[in-house]
Design an enzyme around this catalytic site. Structure first.
Site, PDB file in Angstrom:
ATOM      1  N   ASP A  14      23.346  33.016  33.979  1.00 33.81           N
ATOM      2  CA  ASP A  14      23.678  31.615  33.702  1.00 33.81           C
ATOM      3  C   ASP A  14      22.709  30.719  34.449  1.00 33.81           C
ATOM      4  O   ASP A  14      22.101  31.132  35.440  1.00 33.81           O
ATOM      5  CB  ASP A  14      25.121  31.325  34.158  1.00 33.81           C
ATOM      6  CG  ASP A  14      25.500  29.878  33.887  1.00 33.81           C
ATOM      7  OD1 ASP A  14      25.321  29.418  32.750  1.00 33.81           O
ATOM      8  OD2 ASP A  14      25.951  29.198  34.822  1.00 33.81           O
ATOM      9  N   SER A  15      22.598  29.476  33.994  1.00 31.53           N
ATOM     10  CA  SER A  15      21.743  28.514  34.682  1.00 31.53           C
ATOM     11  C   SER A  15      22.259  28.258  36.105  1.00 31.53           C
ATOM     12  O   SER A  15      21.512  27.783  36.949  1.00 31.53           O
ATOM     13  CB  SER A  15      21.694  27.203  33.900  1.00 31.53           C
ATOM     14  OG  SER A  15      22.986  26.644  33.808  1.00 31.53           O
ATOM     15  N   TYR A  46      20.079  23.242  33.334  1.00 34.82           N
ATOM     16  CA  TYR A  46      19.117  23.463  32.256  1.00 34.82           C
ATOM     17  C   TYR A  46      19.284  22.415  31.141  1.00 34.82           C
ATOM     18  O   TYR A  46      18.397  22.247  30.311  1.00 34.82           O
ATOM     19  CB  TYR A  46      19.350  24.838  31.615  1.00 34.82           C
ATOM     20  CG  TYR A  46      18.841  26.042  32.387  1.00 34.82           C
ATOM     21  CD1 TYR A  46      18.364  25.946  33.687  1.00 34.82           C
ATOM     22  CD2 TYR A  46      18.841  27.297  31.778  1.00 34.82           C
ATOM     23  CE1 TYR A  46      17.914  27.078  34.371  1.00 34.82           C
ATOM     24  CE2 TYR A  46      18.384  28.425  32.449  1.00 34.82           C
ATOM     25  CZ  TYR A  46      17.927  28.312  33.749  1.00 34.82           C
ATOM     26  OH  TYR A  46      17.480  29.430  34.407  1.00 34.82           O
ATOM     27  N   GLY A  47      20.460  21.776  31.126  1.00 36.38           N
ATOM     28  CA  GLY A  47      20.895  20.949  29.994  1.00 36.38           C
ATOM     29  C   GLY A  47      19.881  19.971  29.421  1.00 36.38           C
ATOM     30  O   GLY A  47      19.811  19.789  28.214  1.00 36.38           O
ATOM     31  N   CYS A  77      25.798  30.988  29.007  1.00 32.18           N
ATOM     32  CA  CYS A  77      25.413  29.570  29.055  1.00 32.18           C
ATOM     33  C   CYS A  77      25.028  29.172  27.640  1.00 32.18           C
ATOM     34  O   CYS A  77      24.225  29.860  27.000  1.00 32.18           O
ATOM     35  CB  CYS A  77      24.225  29.412  30.004  1.00 32.18           C
ATOM     36  SG  CYS A  77      23.486  27.768  30.019  1.00 32.18           S
ATOM     37  N   ASN A  78      25.601  28.077  27.162  1.00 27.76           N
ATOM     38  CA  ASN A  78      25.283  27.637  25.796  1.00 27.76           C
ATOM     39  C   ASN A  78      23.843  27.190  25.686  1.00 27.76           C
ATOM     40  O   ASN A  78      23.150  27.497  24.721  1.00 27.76           O
ATOM     41  CB  ASN A  78      26.188  26.472  25.394  1.00 27.76           C
ATOM     42  CG  ASN A  78      27.608  26.934  25.168  1.00 27.76           C
ATOM     43  OD1 ASN A  78      27.960  27.339  24.075  1.00 27.76           O
ATOM     44  ND2 ASN A  78      28.416  26.900  26.210  1.00 27.76           N
ATOM     45  N   THR A  79      23.384  26.420  26.687  1.00 26.37           N
ATOM     46  CA  THR A  79      22.043  25.860  26.622  1.00 26.37           C
ATOM     47  C   THR A  79      21.014  26.983  26.578  1.00 26.37           C
ATOM     48  O   THR A  79      20.090  26.965  25.753  1.00 26.37           O
ATOM     49  CB  THR A  79      21.804  24.949  27.848  1.00 26.37           C
ATOM     50  OG1 THR A  79      22.941  24.079  27.991  1.00 26.37           O
ATOM     51  CG2 THR A  79      20.566  24.131  27.689  1.00 26.37           C
ATOM     52  N   GLU A 171      30.030  19.578  39.008  1.00 17.16           N
ATOM     53  CA  GLU A 171      29.376  20.178  40.180  1.00 17.16           C
ATOM     54  C   GLU A 171      29.555  19.340  41.437  1.00 17.16           C
ATOM     55  O   GLU A 171      29.355  19.824  42.541  1.00 17.16           O
ATOM     56  CB  GLU A 171      27.900  20.439  39.878  1.00 17.16           C
ATOM     57  CG  GLU A 171      27.780  21.534  38.829  1.00 17.16           C
ATOM     58  CD  GLU A 171      26.429  22.182  38.747  1.00 17.16           C
ATOM     59  OE1 GLU A 171      25.500  21.758  39.467  1.00 17.16           O
ATOM     60  OE2 GLU A 171      26.292  23.125  37.954  1.00 17.16           O
ATOM     61  N   CYS A 207      30.275  24.010  26.467  1.00 14.09           N
ATOM     62  CA  CYS A 207      29.504  24.070  27.703  1.00 14.09           C
ATOM     63  C   CYS A 207      30.435  24.762  28.694  1.00 14.09           C
ATOM     64  O   CYS A 207      31.617  24.403  28.799  1.00 14.09           O
ATOM     65  CB  CYS A 207      29.132  22.681  28.207  1.00 14.09           C
ATOM     66  SG  CYS A 207      28.444  22.710  29.878  1.00 14.09           S
ATOM     67  N   THR A 208      29.902  25.749  29.395  1.00 21.10           N
ATOM     68  CA  THR A 208      30.778  26.591  30.215  1.00 21.10           C
ATOM     69  C   THR A 208      31.299  25.887  31.474  1.00 21.10           C
ATOM     70  O   THR A 208      32.151  26.430  32.174  1.00 21.10           O
ATOM     71  CB  THR A 208      30.048  27.896  30.586  1.00 21.10           C
ATOM     72  OG1 THR A 208      28.773  27.565  31.146  1.00 21.10           O
ATOM     73  CG2 THR A 208      29.843  28.773  29.366  1.00 21.10           C
ATOM     74  N   HIS A 209      30.809  24.679  31.736  1.00 19.72           N
ATOM     75  CA  HIS A 209      31.361  23.901  32.853  1.00 19.72           C
ATOM     76  C   HIS A 209      32.669  23.193  32.460  1.00 19.72           C
ATOM     77  O   HIS A 209      33.491  22.881  33.323  1.00 19.72           O
ATOM     78  CB  HIS A 209      30.395  22.788  33.270  1.00 19.72           C
ATOM     79  CG  HIS A 209      29.298  23.227  34.177  1.00 19.72           C
ATOM     80  ND1 HIS A 209      28.283  24.043  33.760  1.00 19.72           N
ATOM     81  CD2 HIS A 209      29.046  22.927  35.473  1.00 19.72           C
ATOM     82  CE1 HIS A 209      27.444  24.235  34.768  1.00 19.72           C
ATOM     83  NE2 HIS A 209      27.889  23.571  35.820  1.00 19.72           N
TER      84      HIS A 209
HETATM   85  N1  DGL Z   1      27.066  25.411  31.506  1.00 19.19           N
HETATM   86  C1  DGL Z   1      25.858  25.261  30.729  1.00 19.19           C
HETATM   87  C2  DGL Z   1      26.130  25.414  29.242  1.00 19.19           C
HETATM   88  O1  DGL Z   1      27.056  26.109  28.849  1.00 19.19           O
HETATM   89  C3  DGL Z   1      25.144  23.960  31.015  1.00 19.19           C
HETATM   90  C4  DGL Z   1      24.764  23.755  32.438  1.00 19.19           C
HETATM   91  C5  DGL Z   1      23.330  23.329  32.585  1.00 19.19           C
HETATM   92  O2  DGL Z   1      22.961  22.252  32.100  1.00 19.19           O
HETATM   93  O3  DGL Z   1      22.587  24.090  33.172  1.00 19.19           O
HETATM   94  O4  DGL Z   1      25.393  24.887  28.438  1.00 19.19           O
END
Ligand code: DGL
Length: 294
Positions: A14-15, A46-47, A77-79, A171, A207-209
């Protein structure tokens, strides 16, 4: 520093921290396997980054996990899934790592939305229904969900809203209160506006957050809209994948008494990782710092 596992742990990349929501559920339903989680916290988030940067960082992370003995890596991570998975699967694995596998989290999530679309289409007056997703700028700009859904449920009305401020809020530990509420309301208003006359049947947190924001979001979003949390989709999909691929499942290392080991690797400060990880996992864990990439 390298940590070599004697057998093959199940890898998660994950990022940074969000993938821990997926890891948490995977751990819950697949506790028997050794697991290795790598969060690229030195370069998170990473977004908003470019395609090239995300592809490079993700490839470096996945290759690092391969070097630790993981033959199967989940990009949680989706991104990173949106920007790097296809290239890794189609261009890198066949040439450099033919025996290894990398899974993303967009396809199973899109499949779950498509199933809902099928159920929706059987309901009367469903022509006026839409599904929505919230994600990072990168995921929305990649159009990955729309491309998957065009194949799986071409008639589905999809509304995609980029929510760039939610990752920094999570975060920073802002999981409630007026500051967070302001942005949740702003993004929900944008969702309703984009849906126009259509009723929003489902909101996918892509988004996993975002699962950490579920309680205030559930209070805000009308009861008629279901909110889908990705971990609840992706972890069972991973269990299903393992059941369908005994040649991979059979190589996974597992614990002697039904509980596999786990390790958490971070590319930045271990204290910071441990602090945020306890927020995402609901328990304390220790992290080890590693260098990845060139
Ligand atoms: N949690 C990440 C996702 O699922 C995004 C976090 C990031 O921007 O790195 O896309």
């Amino acid at each position: 520093m390298r940590f070599i596992f004697p057998h093959m742990p199940l890898g998660f990349f994950d990022s940074g921290f969000g993938g821990l929501t997926v890891y948490r559920k995977a751990r819950e339903i697949l506790p028997q396997y050794d697991m290795l989680y790598l969060g690229d916290t030195a370069r998170t988030p990473y977004g908003n980054r470019s395609f090239e940067a995300i592809l490079r960082f993700t490839t470096e992370g996945v290759e690092y996990l391969f070097a630790q003995g993981c033959d199967l890596v989940v990009i949680a991570c989706n991104t990173a899934s949106a920007k790097a998975l296809r290239t890794i699967q189609q261009k890198i694995l066949p040439v450099k790592y033919p025996g290894k596998r990398v899974l993303g989290i967009i396809r199973p999530s899109a499949e779950s939305l498509a199933l809902r679309a099928e159920a929706l289409s059987r309901r009367p007056h469903s022509g006026s229904a839409a599904v929505a997703l919230w994600a990072t700028e990168g995921t929305v700009r990649s159009d990955s969900y729309a491309l998957e859904l065009a194949k799986l449920a071409p008639d589905l009305r999809l509304v995609q809203i980029a929510c760039p401020l939610l990752v920094p809020l999570v975060e920073s530990g802002e999981l409630s209160g007026p500051g967070l509420q302001y942005f949740l309301e702003k993004y929900w208003r944008a969702t309703v506006e984009a849906a126009g006359l259509a009723k929003i049947d489902t909101l996918l947190l892509a988004c996993t957050h975002y699962p950490l924001l579920y309680p205030p979001l559930r209070s805000l979003v009308p009861a008629g809209t279901d909110i889908l949390v990705q971990a609840d989709i992706v972890a069972p999909a991973l269990a299903d994948y393992l059941a369908r691929h005994p040649e991979i499942e059979g190589r996974l290392a597992r614990g002697a008494h039904g509980t596999g080991s786990e390790r958490f690797l971070t590319t930045d400060q271990t204290e910071n990782f441990a602090r945020l990880a306890s927020l995402f996992l609901g328990r304390d864990v220790a992290a080890e710092r590693v260098e990845i990439g060139s």
